[in-house]
Scaffold this active site. Structure first.
Site, PDB file in Angstrom:
ATOM      1  N   SER A 207       6.894   9.891  18.353  1.00  0.00           N
ATOM      2  CA  SER A 207       6.055   8.760  17.938  1.00  0.00           C
ATOM      3  C   SER A 207       5.704   7.890  19.145  1.00  0.00           C
ATOM      4  CB  SER A 207       6.797   7.915  16.900  1.00  0.00           C
ATOM      5  OG  SER A 207       6.160   6.667  16.779  1.00  0.00           O
TER       6      SER A 207
ATOM      7  N   HIS B 127       2.723  11.829  17.019  1.00  0.00           N
ATOM      8  CA  HIS B 127       2.667  10.953  15.843  1.00  0.00           C
ATOM      9  C   HIS B 127       2.161   9.574  16.271  1.00  0.00           C
ATOM     10  CE1 HIS B 127       4.077   9.737  11.797  1.00  0.00           C
ATOM     11  NE2 HIS B 127       4.472   8.602  12.366  1.00  0.00           N
TER      12      HIS B 127
ATOM     13  N   ASP C 224       1.269   5.724  15.039  1.00  0.00           N
ATOM     14  CA  ASP C 224       1.546   4.724  13.998  1.00  0.00           C
ATOM     15  C   ASP C 224       0.565   3.560  14.089  1.00  0.00           C
ATOM     16  OD1 ASP C 224       4.015   5.717  12.725  1.00  0.00           O
ATOM     17  OD2 ASP C 224       4.835   5.520  14.743  1.00  0.00           O
TER      18      ASP C 224
ATOM     19  N   MET D 103      -0.700   0.096  12.480  1.00  0.00           N
ATOM     20  CA  MET D 103      -0.203  -0.983  11.600  1.00  0.00           C
ATOM     21  C   MET D 103      -1.201  -2.130  11.581  1.00  0.00           C
ATOM     22  SD  MET D 103       3.699  -1.179  12.911  1.00  0.00           S
ATOM     23  CE  MET D 103       4.641   0.300  13.264  1.00  0.00           C
TER      24      MET D 103
ATOM     25  N   HIS E 143      -0.527   8.246  11.287  1.00  0.00           N
ATOM     26  CA  HIS E 143       0.190   7.596  10.177  1.00  0.00           C
ATOM     27  C   HIS E 143      -0.369   6.181  10.012  1.00  0.00           C
ATOM     28  CE1 HIS E 143       4.365   5.875   8.766  1.00  0.00           C
ATOM     29  NE2 HIS E 143       3.458   5.842   7.804  1.00  0.00           N
TER      30      HIS E 143
ATOM     31  N   MET F 267      -0.361   2.797   8.454  1.00  0.00           N
ATOM     32  CA  MET F 267       0.402   1.804   7.677  1.00  0.00           C
ATOM     33  C   MET F 267      -0.517   0.609   7.475  1.00  0.00           C
ATOM     34  SD  MET F 267       4.007   2.303   9.613  1.00  0.00           S
ATOM     35  CE  MET F 267       3.250   3.209  10.928  1.00  0.00           C
TER      36      MET F 267
ATOM     37  N   MET G  55       9.358   8.184   4.398  1.00  0.00           N
ATOM     38  CA  MET G  55       9.873   7.155   5.310  1.00  0.00           C
ATOM     39  C   MET G  55      11.385   7.074   5.130  1.00  0.00           C
ATOM     40  SD  MET G  55       7.338   6.136   7.074  1.00  0.00           S
ATOM     41  CE  MET G  55       8.426   5.101   8.063  1.00  0.00           C
TER      42      MET G  55
ATOM     43  N   GLY H 228       7.203  -0.194   9.884  1.00  0.00           N
ATOM     44  CA  GLY H 228       6.786  -1.381  10.618  1.00  0.00           C
ATOM     45  C   GLY H 228       7.381  -1.492  12.015  1.00  0.00           C
TER      46      GLY H 228
ATOM     47  N   ASP I 130      10.358  10.336   8.827  1.00  0.00           N
ATOM     48  CA  ASP I 130       9.988   9.336   9.844  1.00  0.00           C
ATOM     49  C   ASP I 130      10.901   8.119   9.780  1.00  0.00           C
ATOM     50  OD1 ASP I 130       8.639   7.766  11.673  1.00  0.00           O
ATOM     51  OD2 ASP I 130       6.817   7.557  10.473  1.00  0.00           O
TER      52      ASP I 130
ATOM     53  N   GLY J 297      14.486   6.603  12.335  1.00  0.00           N
ATOM     54  CA  GLY J 297      15.921   6.762  12.571  1.00  0.00           C
ATOM     55  C   GLY J 297      16.361   8.194  12.805  1.00  0.00           C
TER      56      GLY J 297
ATOM     57  N   SER K 105      12.136   6.056  19.202  1.00  0.00           N
ATOM     58  CA  SER K 105      13.026   5.451  20.191  1.00  0.00           C
ATOM     59  C   SER K 105      14.033   6.456  20.762  1.00  0.00           C
ATOM     60  CB  SER K 105      13.738   4.240  19.591  1.00  0.00           C
ATOM     61  OG  SER K 105      14.321   4.578  18.364  1.00  0.00           O
TER      62      SER K 105
HETATM   63  C1  DX5 Z   1       7.979   3.136  11.747  1.00  0.00           C
HETATM   64  C2  DX5 Z   1       7.083   4.235  12.245  1.00  0.00           C
HETATM   65  C3  DX5 Z   1       7.810   5.308  12.959  1.00  0.00           C
HETATM   66  C4  DX5 Z   1       8.573   4.864  14.178  1.00  0.00           C
HETATM   67  C5  DX5 Z   1       9.857   5.638  14.176  1.00  0.00           C
HETATM   68  O1  DX5 Z   1       7.264   2.300  10.931  1.00  0.00           O
HETATM   69  O2  DX5 Z   1       6.365   4.837  11.188  1.00  0.00           O
HETATM   70  O3  DX5 Z   1       6.972   6.426  13.267  1.00  0.00           O
HETATM   71  O4  DX5 Z   1       7.907   5.063  15.389  1.00  0.00           O
HETATM   72  O5  DX5 Z   1      10.651   5.158  15.188  1.00  0.00           O
HETATM   73  P1  DX5 Z   1      12.182   5.532  15.354  1.00  0.00           P
HETATM   74  O6  DX5 Z   1      12.231   7.018  15.576  1.00  0.00           O
HETATM   75  O7  DX5 Z   1      12.567   4.737  16.548  1.00  0.00           O
HETATM   76  O8  DX5 Z   1      12.882   5.109  14.105  1.00  0.00           O
HETATM   77 ZN    ZN Z   2       5.261   6.787  11.585  1.00  0.00          ZN
END
Ligand code: DX5
Ligand code: ZN
Length: 214
Positions: A7, A32, A34, A36, A65, A67, A136, A141, A174, A176, A197
């Site tokens: 991501s 990926h 994201d 937002m 993705h 959001m 998720m 977020g 997606d 953790g 991360s």
């Molecule tokens: C969170 C995103 C994820 C995020 C995951 O809202 O949709 O794609 O980047 O990040 P990690 O892998 O650090 O949980």
């Molecule tokens: Zn995502």
């Protein structure tokens, strides 16, 4: 299938070129992205001008993705990026069937994302039309949150529904995701793991991507 989609949210925004070069050279399957809007989720990430620049240098298929509220408004923009997969949230689409049809008409694969509290059972009458379901495993977020353990149960329920309905949908997870849980996630039925991360904070991100696929 065992696929990894790093991501971009956790990449170094001061030098995106270097991180995308790393992704291009790695065993990552997709990138990926994201998006937002500060309304659907309590954060704002990046928008289409940044995504255009990224799309211009990334050689991996783009997994977008969204959001955001009213994601159907942005089907032409996502198509213009050359995206492979467009993911919209179940919770953001009143007329989900119409949105999925429009994504397909635009020539993209269509994915539906479920927040941690949204039951998999709500997909019963749309699952045969989907190319992917994104579960998720954190509240959307932010990167770097703790994985929600109930996700395993949702993967198993979803896998059973996909097989029973003869759907081709892939299961993507997606939030953790790290080396400690990826084996168990694949074993539960996941096909694609998103990781932000954990990959980008690693000393050797390419080695981590390789390990996550094994
Ligand atoms: C969170 C995103 C994820 C995020 C995951 O809202 O949709 O794609 O980047 O990040 P990690 O892998 O650090 O949980
Ligand atoms: Zn995502």
């Amino acid at each position: 299938m065992r696929m990894i989609a790093p991501s971009l949210l956790s990449a170094n925004f001061k030098n995106l070129q270097a991180d995308i070069d790393m992704i291009n050279d790695s065993q990552a399957d997709w990138l990926h992205l994201d998006v937002m809007d500060g309304v659907f989720v309590p954060n704002i990430s990046f928008g289409f001008p940044v995504l255009e620049a990224v799309a211009g240098i990334c050689r991996k298929p783009l997994d977008v993705h969204l959001m955001i509220v009213e994601p159907q408004k942005f089907i032409p923009e996502v198509k213009h990026l050359g995206a492979y997969m467009m993911n919209v949230h179940y919770e953001a689409c009143t007329h989900l069937h119409r949105v999925i049809s429009e994504i397909h008409k635009a020539g993209m694969k269509a994915g539906v994302t479920l927040n941690p509290h949204t039951p998999v059972a709500l997909l019963e009458d749309i699952i045969q039309d989907l190319d992917l379901v994104l579960l998720m495993s954190v509240n959307p977020g932010f990167g770097g949150q703790t994985f929600i353990e109930n996700t395993y149960q949702k993967i198993r329920t979803l896998k059973e529904m996909i097989l029973r309905r003869g759907s081709q949908a892939l299961i993507e997870i997606d939030g953790g995701v790290c080396l400690d849980n990826c084996q168990a996630l694949y074993e539960a039925g996941a096909d694609v793991l998103v990781s932000g991360s954990f990959i980008f904070k690693a000393e050797d991100p390419k080695a981590i991507i390789e390990k996550m696929k094994k």
